[in-house]
Structure formats: structure tokens, C-alpha cells
Design a protein around this motif. Structure first.
Motif, mmCIF file in Angstrom:
data_model
loop_
_atom_site.group_PDB
_atom_site.id
_atom_site.type_symbol
_atom_site.label_atom_id
_atom_site.label_comp_id
_atom_site.label_asym_id
_atom_site.label_seq_id
_atom_site.Cartn_x
_atom_site.Cartn_y
_atom_site.Cartn_z
ATOM 1 N N ILE A 15 0.853 -1.176 0.000
ATOM 2 C CA ILE A 15 0.000 0.000 0.000
ATOM 3 C C ILE A 15 0.897 1.236 0.000
ATOM 4 O O ILE A 15 1.886 1.281 0.724
ATOM 5 C CB ILE A 15 -0.907 0.008 1.245
ATOM 6 C CG1 ILE A 15 -1.810 -1.222 1.232
ATOM 7 C CG2 ILE A 15 -1.728 1.296 1.324
ATOM 8 C CD1 ILE A 15 -2.518 -1.492 2.549
ATOM 9 N N PHE A 16 0.538 2.209 -0.840
ATOM 10 C CA PHE A 16 1.274 3.471 -0.843
ATOM 11 C C PHE A 16 0.289 4.624 -0.878
ATOM 12 O O PHE A 16 -0.884 4.457 -1.202
ATOM 13 C CB PHE A 16 2.271 3.539 -2.000
ATOM 14 C CG PHE A 16 1.650 3.599 -3.368
ATOM 15 C CD1 PHE A 16 1.488 4.817 -4.014
ATOM 16 C CD2 PHE A 16 1.263 2.448 -4.024
ATOM 17 C CE1 PHE A 16 0.933 4.881 -5.280
ATOM 18 C CE2 PHE A 16 0.706 2.498 -5.290
ATOM 19 C CZ PHE A 16 0.538 3.714 -5.925
ATOM 20 N N GLU A 17 0.783 5.789 -0.514
ATOM 21 C CA GLU A 17 -0.061 6.977 -0.429
ATOM 22 C C GLU A 17 0.550 8.112 -1.240
ATOM 23 O O GLU A 17 1.749 8.363 -1.165
ATOM 24 C CB GLU A 17 -0.180 7.393 1.036
ATOM 25 C CG GLU A 17 -1.098 8.552 1.279
ATOM 26 C CD GLU A 17 -1.264 8.819 2.760
ATOM 27 O OE1 GLU A 17 -1.271 10.002 3.117
ATOM 28 O OE2 GLU A 17 -1.371 7.869 3.558
ATOM 29 N N ASP A 19 -0.565 12.182 -2.071
ATOM 30 C CA ASP A 19 -1.490 13.300 -1.825
ATOM 31 C C ASP A 19 -2.680 12.897 -0.957
ATOM 32 O O ASP A 19 -3.820 13.273 -1.236
ATOM 33 C CB ASP A 19 -1.985 13.891 -3.152
ATOM 34 C CG ASP A 19 -0.865 14.507 -3.967
ATOM 35 O OD1 ASP A 19 0.121 14.988 -3.358
ATOM 36 O OD2 ASP A 19 -0.966 14.505 -5.204
ATOM 37 N N GLY A 20 -2.444 12.108 0.070
ATOM 38 C CA GLY A 20 -3.496 11.721 0.998
ATOM 39 C C GLY A 20 -4.396 10.596 0.524
ATOM 40 O O GLY A 20 -5.326 10.205 1.223
ATOM 41 N N LYS A 21 -4.156 10.055 -0.670
ATOM 42 C CA LYS A 21 -4.955 8.944 -1.194
ATOM 43 C C LYS A 21 -4.127 7.675 -1.138
ATOM 44 O O LYS A 21 -2.966 7.669 -1.519
ATOM 45 C CB LYS A 21 -5.384 9.220 -2.630
ATOM 46 C CG LYS A 21 -6.299 10.416 -2.748
ATOM 47 C CD LYS A 21 -6.677 10.650 -4.186
ATOM 48 C CE LYS A 21 -7.541 11.893 -4.302
ATOM 49 N NZ LYS A 21 -7.847 12.212 -5.681
ATOM 50 N N ARG A 22 -4.761 6.606 -0.664
ATOM 51 C CA ARG A 22 -4.061 5.324 -0.556
ATOM 52 C C ARG A 22 -4.430 4.396 -1.702
ATOM 53 O O ARG A 22 -5.579 4.335 -2.118
ATOM 54 C CB ARG A 22 -4.388 4.651 0.775
ATOM 55 C CG ARG A 22 -3.747 5.380 1.925
ATOM 56 C CD ARG A 22 -3.968 4.660 3.220
ATOM 57 N NE ARG A 22 -3.290 5.415 4.267
ATOM 58 C CZ ARG A 22 -2.550 4.865 5.191
ATOM 59 N NH1 ARG A 22 -2.415 3.569 5.250
ATOM 60 N NH2 ARG A 22 -1.964 5.618 6.100
ATOM 61 N N ASP A 45 -7.755 1.951 -5.575
ATOM 62 C CA ASP A 45 -7.920 2.889 -4.471
ATOM 63 C C ASP A 45 -8.800 2.276 -3.376
ATOM 64 O O ASP A 45 -9.256 1.132 -3.498
ATOM 65 C CB ASP A 45 -8.445 4.248 -4.946
ATOM 66 C CG ASP A 45 -9.859 4.200 -5.518
ATOM 67 O OD1 ASP A 45 -10.580 3.199 -5.321
ATOM 68 O OD2 ASP A 45 -10.254 5.181 -6.170
ATOM 69 N N GLU A 46 -9.040 3.028 -2.319
ATOM 70 C CA GLU A 46 -9.804 2.514 -1.172
ATOM 71 C C GLU A 46 -11.267 2.248 -1.505
ATOM 72 O O GLU A 46 -11.926 1.479 -0.813
ATOM 73 C CB GLU A 46 -9.699 3.483 0.000
ATOM 74 C CG GLU A 46 -8.297 3.577 0.545
ATOM 75 C CD GLU A 46 -8.159 4.594 1.657
ATOM 76 O OE1 GLU A 46 -7.704 4.207 2.738
ATOM 77 O OE2 GLU A 46 -8.500 5.775 1.421
ATOM 78 N N ALA A 67 5.314 9.767 -2.927
ATOM 79 C CA ALA A 67 4.659 8.475 -2.777
ATOM 80 C C ALA A 67 5.299 7.755 -1.586
ATOM 81 O O ALA A 67 6.480 7.454 -1.601
ATOM 82 C CB ALA A 67 4.803 7.629 -4.042
ATOM 83 N N GLN A 68 4.504 7.533 -0.558
ATOM 84 C CA GLN A 68 5.010 6.956 0.693
ATOM 85 C C GLN A 68 4.489 5.536 0.898
ATOM 86 O O GLN A 68 3.305 5.273 0.712
ATOM 87 C CB GLN A 68 4.563 7.827 1.872
ATOM 88 C CG GLN A 68 5.032 9.255 1.791
ATOM 89 C CD GLN A 68 6.528 9.381 2.003
ATOM 90 O OE1 GLN A 68 7.092 8.665 2.808
ATOM 91 N NE2 GLN A 68 7.146 10.288 1.280
ATOM 92 N N ARG A 70 3.029 2.505 2.892
ATOM 93 C CA ARG A 70 2.100 2.461 4.030
ATOM 94 C C ARG A 70 1.796 1.038 4.506
ATOM 95 O O ARG A 70 0.865 0.850 5.250
ATOM 96 C CB ARG A 70 0.788 3.160 3.680
ATOM 97 C CG ARG A 70 0.933 4.638 3.436
ATOM 98 C CD ARG A 70 1.339 5.345 4.707
ATOM 99 N NE ARG A 70 1.393 6.774 4.497
ATOM 100 C CZ ARG A 70 2.435 7.524 4.839
ATOM 101 N NH1 ARG A 70 3.483 6.989 5.383
ATOM 102 N NH2 ARG A 70 2.406 8.807 4.614
#
Length: 73
Positions: A15-17, A19-22, A45-46, A67-68, A70
Motif C-alpha cells: 500500500i502506498f499513499e 497526496d493523501g490517497k491510498r 484505491d480505497e 509516494a510513501q 504504508r
């Protein structure tokens, strides 16, 4: 899909994020046309909507710190 030249930004089921979207990585796919040499990531997406995004776009976002990671699905 194996990449000997381009490092993959995330593994499948990670999972990556952005701009606040996973998003979760479902698969890595090659373009469907022989004229298109690019590789794509199939992500979800979620809400369950799936997208094909260019691998290099996500890789660039990861290298810029946008891109982080998660976790795993």
C-alpha cells in the motif's frame, strides 16, 4: 513482470499513499500495444476503483518523496 533496468517503486500487495490517497499495487503490466513500450502498474484505491498508471510516474513520485509506503495488504 520482472524489471532488470527500472527499479520497482513498490511490490505487489504493498500500500502506498500519494497526496493523501491510498492505493494498493495489484500487478505490473506491459502495454497492450506493440507500439507502446511502457510498463504500467495496476493499482486500486480505497473505494475499489482500479487504474493503470505508468510505472515511471509512480517511480518518480517515490523518488521525490511524494509516494510513501504504508504497509502490506
Amino acid at each position: 513482470m520482472r524489471s532488470d533496468f527500472i527499479p520497482l517503486p513498490f511490490d505487489i500487495d504493498e500500500i502506498f499513499e500519494i497526496d493523501g490517497k491510498r492505493f494498493v499495487v495489484l500487478d505490473y503490466v506491459r502495454a497492450s500495444s506493440w507500439k507502446d513500450w511502457r510498463a504500467y502498474m495496476l493499482i486500486q484505491d480505497e473505494q475499489g476503483k482500479q487504474y493503470n498508471v505508468p510505472l515511471l510516474h509512480v517511480l518518480t513520485q517515490r523518488q521525490m518523496g511524494k509516494a510513501q509506503y504504508r504497509g502490506k495488504r
